[in-house]
Design a protein around this motif. Structure first.
Motif, PDB file in Angstrom:
ATOM      1  N   LYS A   8       0.822  -1.225   0.000  1.00 53.94           N
ATOM      2  CA  LYS A   8       0.000   0.000   0.000  1.00 53.94           C
ATOM      3  C   LYS A   8       0.848   1.264   0.000  1.00 53.94           C
ATOM      4  O   LYS A   8       0.319   2.359   0.149  1.00 53.94           O
ATOM      5  CB  LYS A   8      -0.899  -0.007   1.244  1.00 53.94           C
ATOM      6  N   ARG A   9       2.156   1.144  -0.170  1.00 59.50           N
ATOM      7  CA  ARG A   9       3.012   2.342  -0.154  1.00 59.50           C
ATOM      8  C   ARG A   9       2.510   3.351  -1.181  1.00 59.50           C
ATOM      9  O   ARG A   9       2.522   3.074  -2.393  1.00 59.50           O
ATOM     10  CB  ARG A   9       4.464   1.942  -0.446  1.00 59.50           C
ATOM     11  N   PRO A  10       2.097   4.542  -0.731  1.00 56.40           N
ATOM     12  CA  PRO A  10       1.451   5.484  -1.648  1.00 56.40           C
ATOM     13  C   PRO A  10       2.333   5.947  -2.798  1.00 56.40           C
ATOM     14  O   PRO A  10       1.832   6.288  -3.868  1.00 56.40           O
ATOM     15  CB  PRO A  10       1.054   6.665  -0.748  1.00 56.40           C
ATOM     16  N   LEU A  11       3.665   5.968  -2.600  1.00 56.49           N
ATOM     17  CA  LEU A  11       4.555   6.448  -3.660  1.00 56.49           C
ATOM     18  C   LEU A  11       4.796   5.386  -4.733  1.00 56.49           C
ATOM     19  O   LEU A  11       5.433   5.658  -5.742  1.00 56.49           O
ATOM     20  CB  LEU A  11       5.898   6.907  -3.063  1.00 56.49           C
ATOM     21  N   LEU A  12       4.284   4.166  -4.500  1.00 55.27           N
ATOM     22  CA  LEU A  12       4.535   3.086  -5.459  1.00 55.27           C
ATOM     23  C   LEU A  12       3.252   2.512  -6.053  1.00 55.27           C
ATOM     24  O   LEU A  12       3.206   1.345  -6.428  1.00 55.27           O
ATOM     25  CB  LEU A  12       5.346   1.953  -4.788  1.00 55.27           C
ATOM     26  N   GLN A  13       2.217   3.320  -6.132  1.00 53.78           N
ATOM     27  CA  GLN A  13       0.979   2.844  -6.747  1.00 53.78           C
ATOM     28  C   GLN A  13       1.043   3.064  -8.261  1.00 53.78           C
ATOM     29  O   GLN A  13       1.724   3.947  -8.739  1.00 53.78           O
ATOM     30  CB  GLN A  13      -0.234   3.575  -6.147  1.00 53.78           C
ATOM     31  N   GLY A  14       0.340   2.223  -9.019  1.00 49.33           N
ATOM     32  CA  GLY A  14       0.275   2.396 -10.477  1.00 49.33           C
ATOM     33  C   GLY A  14       1.241   1.484 -11.213  1.00 49.33           C
ATOM     34  O   GLY A  14       2.040   0.768 -10.605  1.00 49.33           O
ATOM     35  N   ASP A  15       1.152   1.537 -12.554  1.00 52.03           N
ATOM     36  CA  ASP A  15       1.886   0.592 -13.406  1.00 52.03           C
ATOM     37  C   ASP A  15       3.388   0.828 -13.438  1.00 52.03           C
ATOM     38  O   ASP A  15       4.156  -0.104 -13.637  1.00 52.03           O
ATOM     39  CB  ASP A  15       1.370   0.694 -14.853  1.00 52.03           C
ATOM     40  N   ASP A  16       3.812   2.090 -13.277  1.00 51.68           N
ATOM     41  CA  ASP A  16       5.240   2.393 -13.417  1.00 51.68           C
ATOM     42  C   ASP A  16       5.952   2.430 -12.063  1.00 51.68           C
ATOM     43  O   ASP A  16       6.907   3.167 -11.870  1.00 51.68           O
ATOM     44  CB  ASP A  16       5.425   3.729 -14.148  1.00 51.68           C
ATOM     45  N   SER A  17       5.487   1.580 -11.124  1.00 55.71           N
ATOM     46  CA  SER A  17       6.036   1.655  -9.762  1.00 55.71           C
ATOM     47  C   SER A  17       7.527   1.294  -9.711  1.00 55.71           C
ATOM     48  O   SER A  17       8.269   1.881  -8.936  1.00 55.71           O
ATOM     49  CB  SER A  17       5.240   0.779  -8.802  1.00 55.71           C
ATOM     50  N   ALA A  18       7.968   0.366 -10.560  1.00 59.08           N
ATOM     51  CA  ALA A  18       9.386  -0.026 -10.543  1.00 59.08           C
ATOM     52  C   ALA A  18      10.261   1.157 -10.963  1.00 59.08           C
ATOM     53  O   ALA A  18      11.291   1.437 -10.336  1.00 59.08           O
ATOM     54  CB  ALA A  18       9.618  -1.213 -11.464  1.00 59.08           C
ATOM     55  N   GLN A  19       9.815   1.845 -12.007  1.00 59.69           N
ATOM     56  CA  GLN A  19      10.580   3.012 -12.482  1.00 59.69           C
ATOM     57  C   GLN A  19      10.574   4.109 -11.414  1.00 59.69           C
ATOM     58  O   GLN A  19      11.588   4.766 -11.168  1.00 59.69           O
ATOM     59  CB  GLN A  19       9.943   3.522 -13.772  1.00 59.69           C
ATOM     60  N   ARG A  20       9.429   4.296 -10.784  1.00 56.88           N
ATOM     61  CA  ARG A  20       9.320   5.339  -9.757  1.00 56.88           C
ATOM     62  C   ARG A  20      10.242   5.019  -8.573  1.00 56.88           C
ATOM     63  O   ARG A  20      10.906   5.887  -8.021  1.00 56.88           O
ATOM     64  CB  ARG A  20       7.860   5.479  -9.306  1.00 56.88           C
ATOM     65  N   TRP A  21      10.249   3.721  -8.163  1.00 55.58           N
ATOM     66  CA  TRP A  21      11.132   3.315  -7.054  1.00 55.58           C
ATOM     67  C   TRP A  21      12.574   3.713  -7.389  1.00 55.58           C
ATOM     68  O   TRP A  21      13.288   4.289  -6.546  1.00 55.58           O
ATOM     69  CB  TRP A  21      11.044   1.799  -6.815  1.00 55.58           C
ATOM     70  N   THR A  22      13.002   3.424  -8.639  1.00 50.24           N
ATOM     71  CA  THR A  22      14.385   3.709  -9.036  1.00 50.24           C
ATOM     72  C   THR A  22      14.656   5.215  -9.022  1.00 50.24           C
ATOM     73  O   THR A  22      15.695   5.663  -8.537  1.00 50.24           O
ATOM     74  CB  THR A  22      14.666   3.125 -10.432  1.00 50.24           C
ATOM     75  N   GLU A  23      13.712   5.992  -9.539  1.00 45.55           N
ATOM     76  CA  GLU A  23      13.900   7.449  -9.555  1.00 45.55           C
ATOM     77  C   GLU A  23      14.021   8.004  -8.129  1.00 45.55           C
ATOM     78  O   GLU A  23      14.884   8.824  -7.840  1.00 45.55           O
ATOM     79  CB  GLU A  23      12.720   8.131 -10.257  1.00 45.55           C
ATOM     80  N   ILE A  24      13.122   7.530  -7.263  1.00 48.81           N
ATOM     81  CA  ILE A  24      13.136   8.006  -5.872  1.00 48.81           C
ATOM     82  C   ILE A  24      14.468   7.612  -5.220  1.00 48.81           C
ATOM     83  O   ILE A  24      15.108   8.414  -4.544  1.00 48.81           O
ATOM     84  CB  ILE A  24      11.936   7.436  -5.081  1.00 48.81           C
ATOM     85  N   PHE A  25      14.875   6.366  -5.446  1.00 47.94           N
ATOM     86  CA  PHE A  25      16.118   5.893  -4.829  1.00 47.94           C
ATOM     87  C   PHE A  25      17.315   6.709  -5.315  1.00 47.94           C
ATOM     88  O   PHE A  25      18.156   7.136  -4.507  1.00 47.94           O
ATOM     89  CB  PHE A  25      16.320   4.407  -5.116  1.00 47.94           C
ATOM     90  N   GLU A  26      17.394   6.948  -6.615  1.00 45.21           N
ATOM     91  CA  GLU A  26      18.545   7.691  -7.149  1.00 45.21           C
ATOM     92  C   GLU A  26      18.578   9.122  -6.610  1.00 45.21           C
ATOM     93  O   GLU A  26      19.638   9.669  -6.348  1.00 45.21           O
ATOM     94  CB  GLU A  26      18.546   7.673  -8.679  1.00 45.21           C
ATOM     95  N   THR A  27      17.411   9.713  -6.416  1.00 41.30           N
ATOM     96  CA  THR A  27      17.361  11.069  -5.860  1.00 41.30           C
ATOM     97  C   THR A  27      17.872  11.088  -4.426  1.00 41.30           C
ATOM     98  O   THR A  27      18.566  12.010  -4.005  1.00 41.30           O
ATOM     99  CB  THR A  27      15.891  11.574  -5.870  1.00 41.30           C
ATOM    100  N   ARG A  28      17.508  10.049  -3.677  1.00 44.17           N
ATOM    101  CA  ARG A  28      17.860  10.049  -2.247  1.00 44.17           C
ATOM    102  C   ARG A  28      19.212   9.408  -1.947  1.00 44.17           C
ATOM    103  O   ARG A  28      19.743   9.586  -0.855  1.00 44.17           O
ATOM    104  CB  ARG A  28      16.787   9.277  -1.459  1.00 44.17           C
ATOM    105  N   ARG A  29      19.740   8.672  -2.895  1.00 39.64           N
ATOM    106  CA  ARG A  29      20.963   7.899  -2.627  1.00 39.64           C
ATOM    107  C   ARG A  29      22.087   8.736  -2.003  1.00 39.64           C
ATOM    108  O   ARG A  29      22.721   8.295  -1.026  1.00 39.64           O
ATOM    109  CB  ARG A  29      21.455   7.224  -3.911  1.00 39.64           C
ATOM    110  N   PRO A  30      22.358   9.971  -2.518  1.00 41.80           N
ATOM    111  CA  PRO A  30      23.449  10.755  -1.909  1.00 41.80           C
ATOM    112  C   PRO A  30      23.198  11.048  -0.428  1.00 41.80           C
ATOM    113  O   PRO A  30      24.144  11.109   0.360  1.00 41.80           O
ATOM    114  CB  PRO A  30      23.455  12.054  -2.722  1.00 41.80           C
TER     115      PRO A  30
END
Ligand code: ADP
Ligand code: S3P
Ligand code: MG
Length: 175
Positions: A116-138
């Protein structure tokens, strides 16, 4: 490593295992365990509903308070993946031993699918996870005292590694 607090804080992206590994690390070290998302849910209701009804900024302010309380109480603390975006939290973390749990994108997909993670709803959740991770990685990398990749092997092995690291990096009274 000199840290004022004896608590251990787990940071990292959604699905890295902060909640499930943190619980087991706490049990092994005989320390109390707090998951800051669980605190927010207990006090304010489901995260998906907070996002939908009050917006992400409102959730972040509740999260900031839960994190501040949990860090003050000590023990093993699992943060939500986005808690490190807050600058007060970033400053507070410098007093604690911070463990960054990381995970490969191809592995995390099955762990978070159907959640139910709200930031990972919808069809492109894998891509969104990667974008979020890359933004926060530093931010994760800057805050981390140690990093563990949870992509491979049984969860119990990662718990053992983190417990060993924690025992080798204990804080002492005179610090
Ligand atoms: N090392 C691991 N190996 C296999 N499954 C894992 C591992 N770590 C976590 N999981 C599973 O992935 C899911 C998400 O884990 P969770 O602890 O909620 O991550 P986080 O709190 O970082 O978002 C859970 O179903 C959990 O059992
Ligand atoms: O990365 C994020 O912004 C979030 C991560 C979630 O926690 P987990 O990292 O434990 O999944 C939860 O706090 C919320 O859905 C937002
Ligand atoms: Mg969690």
């Amino acid at each position: 490593m000199t840290k004022r607090s004896d608590s251990i804080v787990l940071i990292g992206p959604m699905g890295a295992g902060k909640t499930s590994i943190g619980k087991r690390v706490a049990r092994a070290l005989k320390l109390p365990f707090v998951d800051t998302d669980a605190v927010v849910v207990r006090e304010h209701g489901a995260i998906a509903e907070l996002f939908a009804e009050r917006g992400e900024a409102h959730f972040r302010s509740l999260e900031r308070q839960a994190v501040s309380d949990a860090l003050g109480n000590g023990g093993v603390v699992a943060l939500g993946g986005g808690a490190v975006l807050d600058e007060t939290t970033q400053r507070d973390l410098s007093e604690h031993r911070v463990v960054f749990l990381t995970v490969a994108p191809r592995v995390v997909a099955t762990r978070v699918s159907g959640s139910k993670r709200p930031l990972l709803q919808g069809d492109d959740s894998a891509q969104r996870w990667t974008e979020i991770f890359e933004t926060r990685r530093p931010i994760y990398e800057t805050l981390a005292d140690a990093t563990f990749d949870t992509s491979h092997g049984p969860l119990a092995d990662i718990v053992t590694e983190i417990v060993a690291w924690a025992k080798n990096n204990e804080t002492t009274e005179d610090q």
